[in-house]
Design a protein around this motif. Structure first.
Motif, PDB file in Angstrom:
ATOM      1  N   UNK A 130       0.831  -1.198   0.000  1.00  0.00           N
ATOM      2  CA  UNK A 130       0.000   0.000   0.000  1.00  0.00           C
ATOM      3  C   UNK A 130       0.865   1.247   0.000  1.00  0.00           C
ATOM      4  N   UNK A 131       0.355   2.297   0.605  1.00  0.00           N
ATOM      5  CA  UNK A 131       1.072   3.573   0.534  1.00  0.00           C
ATOM      6  C   UNK A 131       2.105   3.746   1.646  1.00  0.00           C
ATOM      7  N   UNK A 132       2.280   2.743   2.499  1.00  0.00           N
ATOM      8  CA  UNK A 132       3.289   2.833   3.559  1.00  0.00           C
ATOM      9  C   UNK A 132       4.376   1.798   3.277  1.00  0.00           C
ATOM     10  N   UNK A 133       5.494   2.208   2.648  1.00  0.00           N
ATOM     11  CA  UNK A 133       6.540   1.237   2.339  1.00  0.00           C
ATOM     12  C   UNK A 133       7.199   0.731   3.622  1.00  0.00           C
ATOM     13  N   UNK A 134       7.652  -0.521   3.609  1.00  0.00           N
ATOM     14  CA  UNK A 134       8.320  -1.068   4.797  1.00  0.00           C
ATOM     15  C   UNK A 134       9.664  -0.371   5.017  1.00  0.00           C
ATOM     16  N   UNK A 135      10.109  -0.337   6.249  1.00  0.00           N
ATOM     17  CA  UNK A 135      11.381   0.319   6.554  1.00  0.00           C
ATOM     18  C   UNK A 135      12.567  -0.485   6.023  1.00  0.00           C
ATOM     19  N   UNK A 136      12.434  -1.793   5.953  1.00  0.00           N
ATOM     20  CA  UNK A 136      13.539  -2.639   5.468  1.00  0.00           C
ATOM     21  C   UNK A 136      13.306  -3.032   4.002  1.00  0.00           C
ATOM     22  N   UNK A 137      13.223  -2.030   3.158  1.00  0.00           N
ATOM     23  CA  UNK A 137      12.957  -2.217   1.733  1.00  0.00           C
ATOM     24  C   UNK A 137      13.975  -3.135   1.060  1.00  0.00           C
ATOM     25  N   UNK A 138      15.232  -3.051   1.465  1.00  0.00           N
ATOM     26  CA  UNK A 138      16.286  -3.875   0.879  1.00  0.00           C
ATOM     27  C   UNK A 138      15.982  -5.363   1.084  1.00  0.00           C
ATOM     28  N   UNK A 139      15.458  -5.723   2.253  1.00  0.00           N
ATOM     29  CA  UNK A 139      15.099  -7.115   2.536  1.00  0.00           C
ATOM     30  C   UNK A 139      14.031  -7.600   1.549  1.00  0.00           C
ATOM     31  N   UNK A 140      12.989  -6.799   1.336  1.00  0.00           N
ATOM     32  CA  UNK A 140      11.899  -7.220   0.451  1.00  0.00           C
ATOM     33  C   UNK A 140      12.328  -7.247  -1.004  1.00  0.00           C
ATOM     34  N   UNK A 141      13.240  -6.365  -1.376  1.00  0.00           N
ATOM     35  CA  UNK A 141      13.793  -6.414  -2.727  1.00  0.00           C
ATOM     36  C   UNK A 141      14.571  -7.711  -2.910  1.00  0.00           C
ATOM     37  N   UNK A 142      15.331  -8.106  -1.893  1.00  0.00           N
ATOM     38  CA  UNK A 142      16.085  -9.354  -1.922  1.00  0.00           C
ATOM     39  C   UNK A 142      15.143 -10.565  -2.005  1.00  0.00           C
ATOM     40  N   UNK A 143      14.049 -10.511  -1.252  1.00  0.00           N
ATOM     41  CA  UNK A 143      13.058 -11.601  -1.301  1.00  0.00           C
ATOM     42  C   UNK A 143      12.442 -11.702  -2.700  1.00  0.00           C
ATOM     43  N   UNK A 144      12.152 -10.572  -3.313  1.00  0.00           N
ATOM     44  CA  UNK A 144      11.615 -10.586  -4.678  1.00  0.00           C
ATOM     45  C   UNK A 144      12.622 -11.196  -5.641  1.00  0.00           C
TER      46      UNK A 144
END
Length: 102
Positions: A54-68
């Motif tokens: 949604x409109x609130x990105x997670x603080x650990x964006x790098x982790x989710x990019x890695x998961x993707x």
């Protein structure tokens, strides 16, 4: 071939587990959901799940990019490269992953 039969079985079991595991791809939405009909169709075709922050990105964006990026690797293992032409190129981490892997 220098792998023992037990090691080969373990590798095969792990690969099978990873391929059968539900693949989840994280999206950065906004006020309007990032999950459109295109994503719904893609999810059904390739048996994956999208998670829209949604409109609130997670603080650990790098982790989710890695998961993707792991999810993209699994899609390649399971379906070859055909899915790459069907996915939204703006999905978190996809462009970086594609540059590294093609």
């Amino acid at each position: 071939n220098h792998f023992s039969n037990d090691l080969k079985k373990n590798i095969k079991l792990n690969d099978t587990f990873l391929i059968q595991k539900s693949i989840k791809i994280y999206l950065l939405g906004g006020i309007v959901s990032a999950i459109t009909q295109k994503e719904i169709d893609f999810a059904k075709k390739y048996n994956i799940v999208f998670h829209d922050f949604g409109c609130v990105p997670p603080t650990n964006l790098v982790f989710y990019e890695s998961e993707n990026q792991k999810a993209f690797d699994l899609l390649n293992l399971k379906f070859g490269i055909k899915w790459q032409k069907e996915i939204n190129e703006n999905i978190l981490g996809f462009k970086k992953w594609k540059e590294k892997n093609n």
